[in-house]
Design a protein around this motif. Structure first.
Motif, short mmCIF file in Angstrom:
data_model
loop_
_atom_site.label_atom_id
_atom_site.label_comp_id
_atom_site.label_asym_id
_atom_site.label_seq_id
_atom_site.Cartn_x
_atom_site.Cartn_y
_atom_site.Cartn_z
N THR A 1 26.44 31.39 -6.90
CA THR A 1 26.56 31.45 -5.43
C THR A 1 25.65 30.44 -4.75
O THR A 1 26.11 29.47 -4.16
CB THR A 1 26.25 32.87 -4.94
OG1 THR A 1 24.96 33.28 -5.43
CG2 THR A 1 27.30 33.85 -5.44
N ASN A 2 24.32 30.65 -4.84
CA ASN A 2 23.39 29.79 -4.10
C ASN A 2 23.49 28.33 -4.50
O ASN A 2 23.51 27.44 -3.64
CB ASN A 2 21.95 30.29 -4.31
CG ASN A 2 21.71 31.66 -3.71
OD1 ASN A 2 22.46 32.09 -2.84
ND2 ASN A 2 20.70 32.35 -4.16
N ARG B 1 34.23 26.17 -8.46
CA ARG B 1 34.11 27.63 -8.54
C ARG B 1 35.09 28.20 -9.56
O ARG B 1 34.77 29.16 -10.27
CB ARG B 1 34.35 28.26 -7.17
CG ARG B 1 33.18 28.09 -6.21
CD ARG B 1 33.28 29.09 -5.06
NE ARG B 1 32.11 29.02 -4.20
CZ ARG B 1 32.05 28.39 -3.05
NH1 ARG B 1 33.12 27.74 -2.61
NH2 ARG B 1 30.95 28.37 -2.34
N GLN C 1 27.74 22.28 -2.26
CA GLN C 1 28.82 22.08 -1.29
C GLN C 1 28.27 21.55 0.03
O GLN C 1 28.79 20.58 0.59
CB GLN C 1 29.56 23.39 -1.05
CG GLN C 1 30.59 23.30 0.07
CD GLN C 1 31.14 24.66 0.46
OE1 GLN C 1 31.01 25.62 -0.28
NE2 GLN C 1 31.76 24.75 1.61
N GLN C 2 27.23 22.19 0.54
CA GLN C 2 26.69 21.79 1.83
C GLN C 2 26.14 20.36 1.78
O GLN C 2 26.32 19.58 2.72
CB GLN C 2 25.58 22.76 2.25
CG GLN C 2 26.09 24.15 2.58
CD GLN C 2 24.98 25.15 2.83
OE1 GLN C 2 23.81 24.77 2.88
NE2 GLN C 2 25.32 26.42 2.95
N ASP D 1 26.80 26.80 -3.39
CA ASP D 1 26.79 26.61 -1.93
C ASP D 1 25.91 25.44 -1.53
O ASP D 1 26.26 24.67 -0.62
CB ASP D 1 26.31 27.89 -1.24
CG ASP D 1 27.35 29.00 -1.29
OD1 ASP D 1 28.52 28.70 -1.57
OD2 ASP D 1 26.99 30.16 -1.06
N ASN D 2 24.76 25.32 -2.19
CA ASN D 2 23.87 24.20 -1.86
C ASN D 2 24.53 22.86 -2.18
O ASN D 2 24.44 21.90 -1.40
CB ASN D 2 22.57 24.33 -2.66
CG ASN D 2 21.58 23.22 -2.35
OD1 ASN D 2 21.34 22.88 -1.20
ND2 ASN D 2 21.02 22.62 -3.39
#
Length: 602
Positions: free
Chosen positions: A140-141, A112, A147-148, A144-145
């Motif tokens: 963002t999306n 990030r 990371q998850q 986050d994807n």
């Protein structure tokens, strides 16, 4: 075929680059791997001990012809050892999961930071060509994807790989024949997973691309919701949303369907192997070459051998989604950056405000010239007004002056110093900027006015507001200068927003002012008040005023009339009217329109 090979190379490169994010955390990853190996080894010993307990029960019953011959003490010791191993394995796996979570959080934190730093280095041209919603979706999306997915799969992947290896070794020790049966199923499973994964990745790429398009549309409609409703285009906006939503639904459904087929296919093949092992194992027990405990242990190992492979297949499906997001993030990180600042940079200790354009050429599109051979000299303290039709290049002058864009040819000098030899931060620190679109952030009005000078005192903030006629309306608000503006600044009018931005520029007291339609959103009475404040603000400062309202530039020291990127006329207001050229015609058209408006109002 060539396109498929190219896409495959891109995916492999993306995967290597994504794994490279873990390189700075090699030590923690090594500890996590060691913990994973320890947990796998301890878990692997369990079936052997359980098989040993089964053999003790079976041997005791067989030799004593009853339950009284069973050595329950020995069985208890074996079961307690097995329990201790399972507990220790669970603890090691727990610690491994915590460690992997910490590593992933650090990796994404760094990513990030890299994305944020990249956004700061991107030229304005990039944001002009990419929808804001799509850029936000990548930041963002997609992050986050990624990371998850790393959070969910990295720990599983470490455990699964070593589980397969350890189970394979132990199965070979028990029975090479049964192991051969299980391993024979492996190529079929791998081939199925590879083929399905290959089909899933481009579908995930389309899914995340569709997500970016949907976000771009939502952001666009939300920011312009008043105009959408005002022009009665709500239904059309909803239809476009439905189209984007349908595209996302179809892309997502196809991606999930294809990736979801991996695990059932792998499980089907594993079950075939499991049935074959059970049948052949029973025959080996009857033949006396294997004990019941060995077959029991092998059956457990075969299950534990198949389960990690199925997990890896599921992980592969999730990784396709993560790789699609990673590819979009890397596209952003690889985008062309603005040219670096000079090293070492020049310094301007005291700016007088002397500006000179020398044979400047510029074009937004390579095949569409905008400004050609522009030469212009502005003396310190002069107020220069720039007028002309839409698309003439008025705002572009300001963009070039502040190095939002760099010239294609020629140069711009500030106090006889080429602005490209200055750092952008140093150059822009000498400018006060007021744009047609007033930008305010969530915070108090006082904080917004002090944006250019965070160290300003409250008295200085209020003085700037009084000088620019903002103090009057601020005092009518419930909390005055402490009124908190929301994200859309809906609690103040468009003209009041403009007054706040003008007060911000006044407080910064820069050497050069750049006013791009700074009074476009205020009424005539407020405009007259602002003009008086602007004359005070411009005193002793070089000012560039880009305007459509000719009434705001009558007292300018120099008026430039631009058309198609060229200065076609220049002089004072009176001189240009006397010349009866483009400015005089523009002035006459404005007067005629004003007369029509007055007649209509009467």
């Amino acid at each position: 075929m060539v396109a498929a090979d190219s896409a495959s190379r891109v995916r492999r490169g993306t995967a290597r680059r994504t794994l490279g994010l873990l390189r700075p955390h090699r030590a923690l990853v090594s500890v996590a791997v060691a913990l994973g190996i320890g947990g796998v080894v301890l878990n692997a010993a369990g079936p052997i001990l359980l098989g040993r307990a089964t053999d003790l029960v079976f041997d005791g019953i067989r030799h004593a012809h009853g339950a009284t011959g069973v050595d329950f003490d020995a069985i208890s010791r074996v079961l307690l050892i097995a329990l201790a191993l399972f507990v220790a394995a669970a603890l090691l796996t727990l610690f491994q999961g915590r460690l992997v979570a910490a590593v992933v959080q650090r990796v994404v934190f760094t990513l990030r930071q890299s994305v944020e730093a990249k956004l700061a280095r991107l030229p304005l041209r990039y944001f002009d060509r990419h929808p804001a919603g799509d850029v936000l979706s990548r930041v963002t999306n997609d992050v986050d994807n990624l990371q998850q997915t790393l959070q969910q799969t990295l720990s599983q992947l470490i455990t699964a790989v070593f589980s397969v290896l350890s189970m394979l070794v132990l199965m070979l020790i028990i029975s090479p024949l049964l192991t051969l049966i299980m391993v024979a199923c492996l190529p079929v499973s791998v081939l199925l997973a590879a083929r399905i994964s290959q089909r899933a990745q481009p579908r995930f790429a389309r899914q995340w691309s569709a997500t970016g398009s949907l976000n771009a549309h939502v952001e666009e409609v939300y920011t312009g919701h008043a105009l959408v409703k005002g022009f009665g285009r709500r239904e059309q906006a909803e239809r476009v949303f439905d189209e984007h939503n349908e595209a996302l639904y179809r892309a997502g459904a196809r991606a999930q369907f294809v990736s979801g087929a991996i695990e059932p296919a792998m499980m089907f093949v594993a079950n075939l192997g499991y049935v074959a092992v059970a049948v052949v194992g029973a025959l080996r027990v009857v033949a006396g070459t294997l004990s019941i405990g060995d077959v029991q242990a092998f059956v457990l190992y075969s299950r534990q051998f198949s389960q990690p492979i199925v997990e890896v297949a599921g992980i592969a499906a999730r990784l396709q989604s993560a790789l699609a997001s990673a590819e979009r993030i890397h596209e952003l990180l690889d985008a062309d950056e603005q040219t670096p600042d000079a090293d070492p940079p020049a310094r301007l200790p005291a700016v007088r405000g002397h500006v000179r354009f020398e044979d400047v050429d510029f074009r937004y599109s390579p095949d569409t010239p905008l400004i050609e051979n522009l030469s212009l000299t502005v003396e310190p303290g002069q107020t220069v007004a720039v007028v002309g039709p839409t698309g003439a290049g008025k705002t572009t002058l300001g963009n070039l002056l502040m190095r939002f864009y760099d010239t294609d040819a020629g140069r711009i000098l500030l106090d006889d110093t080429d602005i490209t030899t200055l750092t952008r931060e140093d150059l822009r620190s000498h400018f006060g900027l007021v744009l047609q679109d007033a930008w305010l952030f969530s915070g108090t009005i006082a904080e917004n006015i002090a944006y250019g000078r965070p160290d300003a005192t409250r008295a200085e903030v209020e003085e700037a507001a009084r000088a620019t006629c903002a103090d009057r309306f601020i005092h009518t608000l419930p909390d005055g200068y402490d009124t908190v503006l929301d994200e859309e600044s809906a609690n103040v009018s468009a003209g009041e927003k403009q007054l706040i931005t003008i007060a911000r520029a006044f407080l910064a007291r820069p050497a050069i002012l750049l006013l791009d339609e700074a009074t476009s959103s205020v009424d005539t009475r407020t405009e007259a008040l602002i003009q008086r404040a602007m004359r005070s603000l411009r005193a002793g400062r070089t000012s560039f005023v880009i305007a459509h309202r000719l009434s705001t530039i009558r007292d300018a020291d120099l008026i430039l009339v631009m058309d198609s990127g060229r200065v076609v006329e220049q002089g004072t207001h009176d001189q240009l009217l006397a010349a009866r050229g483009p400015y005089a015609r523009l002035h006459a058209a404005v007067d005629h329109r004003a007369g029509l408006e007055d007649a209509a109002s009467r």
